[in-house]
Design a protein around this motif. Structure first.
Motif, PDB file in Angstrom:
ATOM      1  N   UNK A  34       0.832  -1.196   0.000  1.00  0.00           N
ATOM      2  CA  UNK A  34       0.000   0.000   0.000  1.00  0.00           C
ATOM      3  C   UNK A  34       0.865   1.243   0.000  1.00  0.00           C
ATOM      4  N   UNK A  35       0.291   2.352  -0.401  1.00  0.00           N
ATOM      5  CA  UNK A  35       1.019   3.620  -0.449  1.00  0.00           C
ATOM      6  C   UNK A  35       0.897   4.380   0.872  1.00  0.00           C
ATOM      7  N   UNK A  36       1.740   5.376   1.026  1.00  0.00           N
ATOM      8  CA  UNK A  36       1.649   6.367   2.116  1.00  0.00           C
ATOM      9  C   UNK A  36       1.863   5.794   3.512  1.00  0.00           C
ATOM     10  N   UNK A  37       2.656   4.729   3.644  1.00  0.00           N
ATOM     11  CA  UNK A  37       2.880   4.119   4.962  1.00  0.00           C
ATOM     12  C   UNK A  37       3.438   5.124   5.970  1.00  0.00           C
ATOM     13  N   UNK A  38       4.425   5.901   5.542  1.00  0.00           N
ATOM     14  CA  UNK A  38       5.053   6.863   6.453  1.00  0.00           C
ATOM     15  C   UNK A  38       4.133   8.046   6.729  1.00  0.00           C
ATOM     16  N   UNK A  39       3.416   8.472   5.711  1.00  0.00           N
ATOM     17  CA  UNK A  39       2.471   9.578   5.864  1.00  0.00           C
ATOM     18  C   UNK A  39       1.420   9.243   6.921  1.00  0.00           C
ATOM     19  N   UNK A  40       0.994   7.999   6.954  1.00  0.00           N
ATOM     20  CA  UNK A  40      -0.043   7.591   7.907  1.00  0.00           C
ATOM     21  C   UNK A  40       0.446   7.634   9.353  1.00  0.00           C
ATOM     22  N   UNK A  41       1.767   7.646   9.557  1.00  0.00           N
ATOM     23  CA  UNK A  41       2.324   7.700  10.905  1.00  0.00           C
ATOM     24  C   UNK A  41       2.544   9.133  11.387  1.00  0.00           C
ATOM     25  N   UNK A  42       2.462  10.081  10.473  1.00  0.00           N
ATOM     26  CA  UNK A  42       2.804  11.468  10.786  1.00  0.00           C
ATOM     27  C   UNK A  42       1.894  12.056  11.865  1.00  0.00           C
ATOM     28  N   UNK A  43       2.514  12.792  12.776  1.00  0.00           N
ATOM     29  CA  UNK A  43       1.748  13.461  13.831  1.00  0.00           C
ATOM     30  C   UNK A  43       0.957  12.489  14.682  1.00  0.00           C
ATOM     31  N   UNK A  44       1.551  11.326  14.955  1.00  0.00           N
ATOM     32  CA  UNK A  44       0.847  10.339  15.759  1.00  0.00           C
ATOM     33  C   UNK A  44      -0.407   9.811  15.096  1.00  0.00           C
ATOM     34  N   UNK A  45      -0.406   9.819  13.757  1.00  0.00           N
ATOM     35  CA  UNK A  45      -1.563   9.345  13.004  1.00  0.00           C
ATOM     36  C   UNK A  45      -2.578  10.427  12.690  1.00  0.00           C
ATOM     37  N   UNK A  46      -2.322  11.650  13.201  1.00  0.00           N
ATOM     38  CA  UNK A  46      -3.247  12.761  12.934  1.00  0.00           C
ATOM     39  C   UNK A  46      -2.805  13.594  11.734  1.00  0.00           C
ATOM     40  N   UNK A  47      -1.545  13.444  11.329  1.00  0.00           N
ATOM     41  CA  UNK A  47      -1.002  14.027  10.095  1.00  0.00           C
ATOM     42  C   UNK A  47      -0.895  15.551  10.098  1.00  0.00           C
ATOM     43  N   UNK A  48       0.149  16.027  10.751  1.00  0.00           N
ATOM     44  CA  UNK A  48       0.502  17.446  10.686  1.00  0.00           C
ATOM     45  C   UNK A  48       1.176  17.662   9.325  1.00  0.00           C
ATOM     46  N   UNK A  49       0.386  18.081   8.302  1.00  0.00           N
ATOM     47  CA  UNK A  49       0.886  18.045   6.931  1.00  0.00           C
ATOM     48  C   UNK A  49       1.490  19.353   6.428  1.00  0.00           C
ATOM     49  N   UNK A  50       1.380  20.441   7.177  1.00  0.00           N
ATOM     50  CA  UNK A  50       2.094  21.666   6.850  1.00  0.00           C
ATOM     51  C   UNK A  50       2.080  22.556   8.087  1.00  0.00           C
TER      52      UNK A  50
END
Length: 386
Positions: A34-50
């Motif tokens: 699957x894609x975005x494995x690391x992205x899904x872990x960002x910000x404790x799973x809440x994804x601080x994307x910018x």
């Protein structure tokens, strides 16, 4: 599925997905299931994307790569990123500290917005080789051979390899003549050789520490064998094996200790004076035991002041690559155009995101660069093809 595309993208992380969902005639190849494995872990799973900064402020958070990232950040800043995700059905909000999260507080909403808008994705497919013949890239993989006019390497760095970011993008870049700056862990905890036992889970506010000729300030979290927290993670990229770190938990002078009420227990009095937790002080200053302030001798006072205001320990980040958030190091940015992210060694080869020797501080800056570099590569390719 056809075998010729305008662009083939290697890597289904943040930068690869952002490029691929923008590009119409594109194939994204991801080796994980699957894609975005690391992205899904960002910000404790809440994804601080910018981060809610303007471009001028944002570029200040990329260490020595400010000049390199500047054109990309100005071309596609945090407001453009937020607006784009809003168009994809992902509204966002800004936390008090400036970090931007999806309104859902769920990284899946960010990942799915990109995945669901990407036309051609092959997963569980490992790239086994890439070459260029007569101006065309030939990408060999475990699921066949694909040709393209443009090749985009978005395979990530070497941190957190369980997500698929295991450094194989460096070998691909090297095959086209690119040099690799030695990768190391970034945004990770720092291990203390002289660890303070019994403090795991304690957070201290407004701590300052000195490391590698630089001073850092911010909250500090004790882990099982060291320290973490935003300032620590930002500093971790500078750690070399057995560097010394000096931590000021609270500035203190000997006279200040002597002036404390003599009948009070030393640890209790120090806790009231410094506002540091009692449990932390008992573990930092075990020699005080149940002594009263009046019972502290000259050596006790001197050692207390030393440990509180200038605690010293050797430190290391060895072994932290497996859990580090980003990689410090990667493809030498001197060999990449900072406006288009095209290789200066090979026409129509683009390198984006964490595969490059670019890392930012905590707070959404690394994802911002991933998105911005992808946008710039897409923009120049799409302009050439229009």
């Amino acid at each position: 599925m056809k075998t010729y595309y305008t662009a083939v993208v290697i890597g289904g992380g943040a930068s690869g997905l952002y490029f691929s969902h923008l590009m119409k005639d594109c194939l994204l190849i991801e080796k994980k299931t699957g894609c975005a494995s690391k992205l899904l872990m960002t910000g404790g799973g809440e994804c601080n994307f910018t981060h809610d900064d303007d471009a001028a402020e944002m570029v200040r958070h990329y260490y020595e790569k400010k000049a390199f990232v500047s054109p990309a950040i100005y071309s596609h800043d945090s407001h453009a990123i937020r607006s784009h995700f809003e168009e994809l059905g992902v509204p966002s909000f800004t936390r008090e500290d400036g970090k931007v999260f999806p309104l859902s507080r769920d990284a899946h909403s960010v990942a799915y917005a990109l995945i669901n808008n990407t036309r051609n994705i092959i997963t569980a497919c490992r790239v086994t080789g890439v070459r260029k013949e007569n101006g065309i890239f030939i990408t060999q993989s475990t699921k066949g051979e694909f040709t393209s006019k443009y090749l985009v390497i978005a395979a990530g760095g070497a941190s957190c390899p369980a997500t698929g970011s295991d450094g194989d993008g460096y070998a691909l870049a090297s095959s086209f003549g690119h040099h690799i700056i030695t990768p190391g862990p970034g945004l990770c905890r720092i291990k203390l050789v002289n660890n303070i036992p019994g403090c795991e889970g304690i957070t201290l506010e407004n701590v300052s520490f000195h490391l590698a000729g630089k001073t850092f300030e911010g909250p500090l979290l004790f882990t099982d064998n060291g320290i973490s927290g935003p300032a620590v993670m930002n500093a971790s990229r500078y750690v070399e094996n057995k560097d010394e770190i000096t931590i000021c938990f609270h500035p203190l002078e000997e006279n200040a200790v002597k002036r404390l009420e003599g009948r009070k227990k030393a640890v209790n009095a120090l806790s009231a004076y410094t506002h540091l937790p009692d449990r932390f002080l008992r573990n930092l200053l075990p020699f005080l035991g149940d002594k009263n302030i009046a019972d502290m001798n000259r050596l006790d006072i001197r050692e207390t002041v030393q440990r509180l205001s200038a605690f010293r320990s050797s430190c290391t980040t060895q072994g932290e690559m497996k859990r580090a958030t980003v990689t410090h190091g990667g493809v030498d940015t001197k060999e990449v155009d900072r406006k288009t992210f095209q290789s200066l060694l090979c026409d129509n080869l683009h390198l984006i995101g964490e595969v490059l020797d670019v890392d930012g501080e905590c707070g959404g800056y690394n994802l911002s660069f991933a998105f911005a570099s992808a946008f710039c590569a897409f923009s120049v390719i799409s302009e050439k093809e229009s």
